[in-house]
Design a protein around this motif. Structure first.
Motif, PDB file in Angstrom:
ATOM      1  N   ASN A  15       4.751   5.450   2.766  1.00 12.32           N
ATOM      2  CA  ASN A  15       5.011   6.619   3.607  1.00 12.32           C
ATOM      3  C   ASN A  15       5.647   6.201   4.922  1.00 12.32           C
ATOM      4  OD1 ASN A  15       4.185   8.790   1.995  1.00 12.32           O
ATOM      5  ND2 ASN A  15       2.050   8.638   2.644  1.00 12.32           N
TER       6      ASN A  15
ATOM      7  N   SER B 242       0.829  -1.205   0.000  1.00  9.20           N
ATOM      8  CA  SER B 242       0.000   0.000   0.000  1.00  9.20           C
ATOM      9  C   SER B 242       0.863   1.254   0.000  1.00  9.20           C
ATOM     10  CB  SER B 242      -0.893   0.037   1.244  1.00  9.20           C
ATOM     11  OG  SER B 242      -0.087   0.251   2.384  1.00  9.20           O
ATOM     12  N   GLY B 243       0.235   2.361  -0.352  1.00 11.84           N
ATOM     13  CA  GLY B 243       0.907   3.646  -0.258  1.00 11.84           C
ATOM     14  C   GLY B 243       1.175   4.031   1.186  1.00 11.84           C
ATOM     15  N   THR B 244       0.267   3.656   2.052  1.00 11.97           N
ATOM     16  CA  THR B 244       0.457   3.952   3.473  1.00 11.97           C
ATOM     17  C   THR B 244       1.761   3.338   3.969  1.00 11.97           C
ATOM     18  OG1 THR B 244      -1.927   4.054   3.778  1.00 11.97           O
ATOM     19  CG2 THR B 244      -0.605   3.678   5.752  1.00 11.97           C
TER      20      THR B 244
ATOM     21  N   SER C  23      -3.068   1.605  -6.999  1.00 15.50           N
ATOM     22  CA  SER C  23      -4.492   1.320  -6.758  1.00 15.50           C
ATOM     23  C   SER C  23      -5.365   2.569  -6.796  1.00 15.50           C
ATOM     24  CB  SER C  23      -4.654   0.614  -5.410  1.00 15.50           C
ATOM     25  OG  SER C  23      -4.331   1.499  -4.351  1.00 15.50           O
ATOM     26  N   LYS C  24      -4.804   3.692  -7.239  1.00 19.48           N
ATOM     27  CA  LYS C  24      -5.631   4.891  -7.425  1.00 19.48           C
ATOM     28  C   LYS C  24      -5.984   4.982  -8.918  1.00 19.48           C
ATOM     29  CE  LYS C  24      -5.344   6.049  -3.065  1.00 19.48           C
ATOM     30  NZ  LYS C  24      -4.460   6.947  -2.346  1.00 19.48           N
TER      31      LYS C  24
ATOM     32  N   SER D 207      -4.479  15.290  -1.906  1.00 14.97           N
ATOM     33  CA  SER D 207      -5.689  14.469  -1.921  1.00 14.97           C
ATOM     34  C   SER D 207      -6.867  15.193  -1.281  1.00 14.97           C
ATOM     35  CB  SER D 207      -5.391  13.151  -1.199  1.00 14.97           C
ATOM     36  OG  SER D 207      -6.559  12.408  -1.024  1.00 14.97           O
TER      37      SER D 207
ATOM     38  N   GLU E 156       3.033  16.319  -0.944  1.00 12.28           N
ATOM     39  CA  GLU E 156       2.010  15.428  -1.508  1.00 12.28           C
ATOM     40  C   GLU E 156       1.638  15.924  -2.893  1.00 12.28           C
ATOM     41  OE1 GLU E 156      -1.055  13.951   1.437  1.00 12.28           O
ATOM     42  OE2 GLU E 156      -2.407  14.788  -0.062  1.00 12.28           O
TER      43      GLU E 156
ATOM     44  N   GLU F 124      -3.297   7.922   8.388  1.00 11.56           N
ATOM     45  CA  GLU F 124      -2.392   6.771   8.466  1.00 11.56           C
ATOM     46  C   GLU F 124      -2.321   6.262   9.900  1.00 11.56           C
ATOM     47  OE1 GLU F 124       1.173   7.523   6.110  1.00 11.56           O
ATOM     48  OE2 GLU F 124      -0.095   7.989   4.378  1.00 11.56           O
TER      49      GLU F 124
ATOM     50  N   ASP G 180       1.234   5.213  -6.283  1.00  9.15           N
ATOM     51  CA  ASP G 180       0.198   4.242  -5.940  1.00  9.15           C
ATOM     52  C   ASP G 180      -0.321   3.596  -7.212  1.00  9.15           C
ATOM     53  OD1 ASP G 180      -1.609   2.793  -4.370  1.00  9.15           O
ATOM     54  OD2 ASP G 180      -1.942   4.526  -3.079  1.00  9.15           O
TER      55      ASP G 180
ATOM     56  N   ASP H 245       5.140  12.112  -1.344  1.00  6.39           N
ATOM     57  CA  ASP H 245       3.995  11.208  -1.355  1.00  6.39           C
ATOM     58  C   ASP H 245       3.382  11.354  -2.740  1.00  6.39           C
ATOM     59  OD1 ASP H 245       1.422  10.232  -1.396  1.00  6.39           O
ATOM     60  OD2 ASP H 245       0.993  10.742   0.690  1.00  6.39           O
TER      61      ASP H 245
ATOM     62  N   TRP I 173       7.171   7.666  -4.160  1.00  6.50           N
ATOM     63  CA  TRP I 173       6.434   6.445  -4.515  1.00  6.50           C
ATOM     64  C   TRP I 173       5.203   6.781  -5.339  1.00  6.50           C
ATOM     65  CZ3 TRP I 173       1.398   5.913  -2.663  1.00  6.50           C
ATOM     66  CH2 TRP I 173       1.035   6.742  -1.589  1.00  6.50           C
TER      67      TRP I 173
ATOM     68  N   HIS J 198      -2.232  13.081   3.829  1.00  7.40           N
ATOM     69  CA  HIS J 198      -2.573  11.700   4.157  1.00  7.40           C
ATOM     70  C   HIS J 198      -1.766  11.235   5.363  1.00  7.40           C
ATOM     71  CE1 HIS J 198      -3.412   7.415   3.491  1.00  7.40           C
ATOM     72  NE2 HIS J 198      -4.414   7.807   2.736  1.00  7.40           N
TER      73      HIS J 198
ATOM     74  N   ALA K 226       1.270   9.419  -4.434  1.00  6.26           N
ATOM     75  CA  ALA K 226       0.110   8.561  -4.704  1.00  6.26           C
ATOM     76  C   ALA K 226      -0.458   8.862  -6.096  1.00  6.26           C
ATOM     77  CB  ALA K 226      -0.957   8.747  -3.635  1.00  6.26           C
ATOM     78  N   ARG K 227      -0.626  10.158  -6.384  1.00  5.38           N
ATOM     79  CA  ARG K 227      -1.178  10.572  -7.691  1.00  5.38           C
ATOM     80  C   ARG K 227      -0.186  11.428  -8.475  1.00  5.38           C
ATOM     81  NH1 ARG K 227      -5.226  10.989  -4.036  1.00  5.38           N
ATOM     82  NH2 ARG K 227      -6.930   9.503  -4.296  1.00  5.38           N
TER      83      ARG K 227
HETATM   84  C1  LIG Z   1      -4.272   6.912  -1.035  1.00  5.03           C
HETATM   85  C2  LIG Z   1      -3.194   7.771  -0.563  1.00  5.03           C
HETATM   86  C3  LIG Z   1      -2.204   7.278   0.289  1.00  5.03           C
HETATM   87  C4  LIG Z   1      -2.216   5.870   0.820  1.00  5.03           C
HETATM   88  O1  LIG Z   1      -2.222   4.908  -0.181  1.00  5.03           O
HETATM   89  P1  LIG Z   1      -2.907   3.478   0.075  1.00  5.03           P
HETATM   90  O2  LIG Z   1      -2.459   2.684  -1.077  1.00  5.03           O
HETATM   91  O3  LIG Z   1      -4.393   3.722   0.103  1.00  5.03           O
HETATM   92  O4  LIG Z   1      -2.410   2.987   1.387  1.00  5.03           O
HETATM   93  C5  LIG Z   1      -1.206   8.132   0.681  1.00  5.03           C
HETATM   94  N1  LIG Z   1      -1.162   9.404   0.250  1.00  5.03           N
HETATM   95  C6  LIG Z   1      -2.080   9.915  -0.571  1.00  5.03           C
HETATM   96  C7  LIG Z   1      -1.964  11.324  -1.034  1.00  5.03           C
HETATM   97  C8  LIG Z   1      -3.147   9.122  -0.989  1.00  5.03           C
HETATM   98  O5  LIG Z   1      -4.069   9.635  -1.792  1.00  5.03           O
END
Ligand SMILES: *Cc1c(COP(=O)(O)O)cnc(C)c1O
Length: 347
Positions: A62, A57-59, A198-199, A139, A135, A88, A196, A168, A194, A83, A170-171
């Motif tokens: 981090n 996971s992204g969590t 799964s987004k 988000s 970030e 978290e 993600d 972070d 990193w 996030h 994620a996106r």
């Molecule tokens: C979703 C998200 C995370 C965590 O990612 P997971 O894969 O859901 O654990 C961390 N940071 C941001 C900005 C996110 O949108």
């Protein structure tokens, strides 16, 4: 159902499922899963880093970044809607003994000056400022996109003052789609970063954390310690490779869909938007002016099969992704308009 709750709501496509079924696999824990190794190498190259590690996971990305690059009693600097700070489960504090200094920001973007002012003067009584996190995109602050020059100034200030610079991401690829700036440009010089899977990339699970060879050696130790080492992870890594081949381009479409949604509802009396609204695939707005709570507004939309997310007392978040097409966005805009009008007239 038009599900704008989050870009985590995507289902693996038939093509992705096929790629997963065909994956060549081995034991990831022994670094023997060829598909996972290929995914890590691909993402590391994309981000311009020496190495990468597959995470559940992204969590965990981090958390592991913090655990590797700080020690108990340190402080990290983040924005107050981040996030890391909000969602978290205080992992940095609970597991790393690290406290978090949140910077108040209008849209998740703090200035290099605000960051510099938050760095502690070294001394016996203060915590040690150890790491700063950016970030990209934000988000809960509504998908705002950091400017490359601000990220670089923050990175440089961090390094001058002895802090680690972390992204972070994620996106991050939504920012790339929005600006055309390559991911490796954004990540250049940052110590850890990193993506993600799964987004918006539409995978069922996973994220890839990247950095220097030494960083990844230590990240692996924490991944294992936290129970994140896997076995035949190629089955899910294959989804990541498939997404990098087939789902990156449509992130631009997701961003365009949010601009369309914003355009269609921007003039509504009673709704208030952030100045950064419409920059990527997330749109946040306040419904306070309608005299309803976000939860009430979200419930009303749901009766018309449009799902948005209440992320504060009056704040709504809508997110576009792979499983929402243009017609879906147009329909969501109509429903939001109709519900806003009826709440306004009912006041
Ligand atoms: C979703 C998200 C995370 C965590 O990612 P997971 O894969 O859901 O654990 C961390 N940071 C941001 C900005 C996110 O949108």
């Amino acid at each position: 159902m038009i599900d704008l709750y989050s870009d985590t709501q995507t289902r693996p496509t038939p093509g992705m499922r096929e790629a997963m079924a065909r994956a060549v696999v081995g034991d990831e824990q022994s670094n023997d899963d060829p598909t996972t190794r290929e995914l890590c190498a691909r993402v590391a190259a994309l981000l311009g880093k020496a190495d990468g590690v597959f995470m559940p996971s992204g969590t965990m990305c981090n958390l592991v970044s913090i655990l590797v690059q700080t020690r108990a009693g340190d402080e990290i600097i983040v924005d107050d809607q981040s996030h890391i700070y909000n969602t978290e489960a205080a992992g940095a504090a609970a597991i790393g003994g690290v406290s978090v200094a949140p910077l108040r920001t209008p849209a998740g973007i703090y200035t290099p000056e605000a960051f510099e002012a938050a760095i502690r003067t070294p001394g016996r009584t203060a915590p040690r400022s150890a790491l700063v996190s950016v970030e990209q995109t934000t988000s809960f602050s509504g998908g705002s996109v950091w400017r490359l020059e601000d990220m670089r100034r923050i990175r440089d200030i961090a390094h001058d003052r002895g802090l680690i610079a972390h992204i972070d991401g994620a996106r991050l690829l939504n920012a790339v789609a929005a600006t055309g700036i390559p991911a490796a440009e954004y990540a250049d010089g940052f110590d850890s970063v990193w993506l993600d899977l799964s987004k918006g990339l539409g995978c069922p699970v996973g994220a890839v954390l990247c950095g220097s060879k030494d960083f990844i050696v230590e990240a692996w130790r924490w991944k294992y310690r936290l129970g994140g080492a896997m076995r035949q992870s190629g089955v899910i890594a294959a989804a990541g490779l498939y997404a990098l081949d087939h789902h990156v381009e449509q992130l631009g479409r997701d961003n365009a869909h949010i601009r369309l949604l914003h355009e269609r509802i921007a003039d509504l009396p009673g709704l208030a938007f952030d100045p950064t609204a419409g920059q990527s695939n997330i749109l946040c707005f306040s419904v306070e002016g309608l005299g309803v709570t976000a939860a009430e507004f979200a419930r009303a939309c749901l009766t018309e099969d449009v799902r948005v997310r209440a992320i504060g007392a009056y704040r709504i978040r809508a997110t576009t992704h792979l499983d929402v097409d243009r017609a879906g966005v147009e329909r969501a805009a109509e429903v939001i308009r109709a519900k806003a009008a009826s709440f306004l007239s009912g006041r």
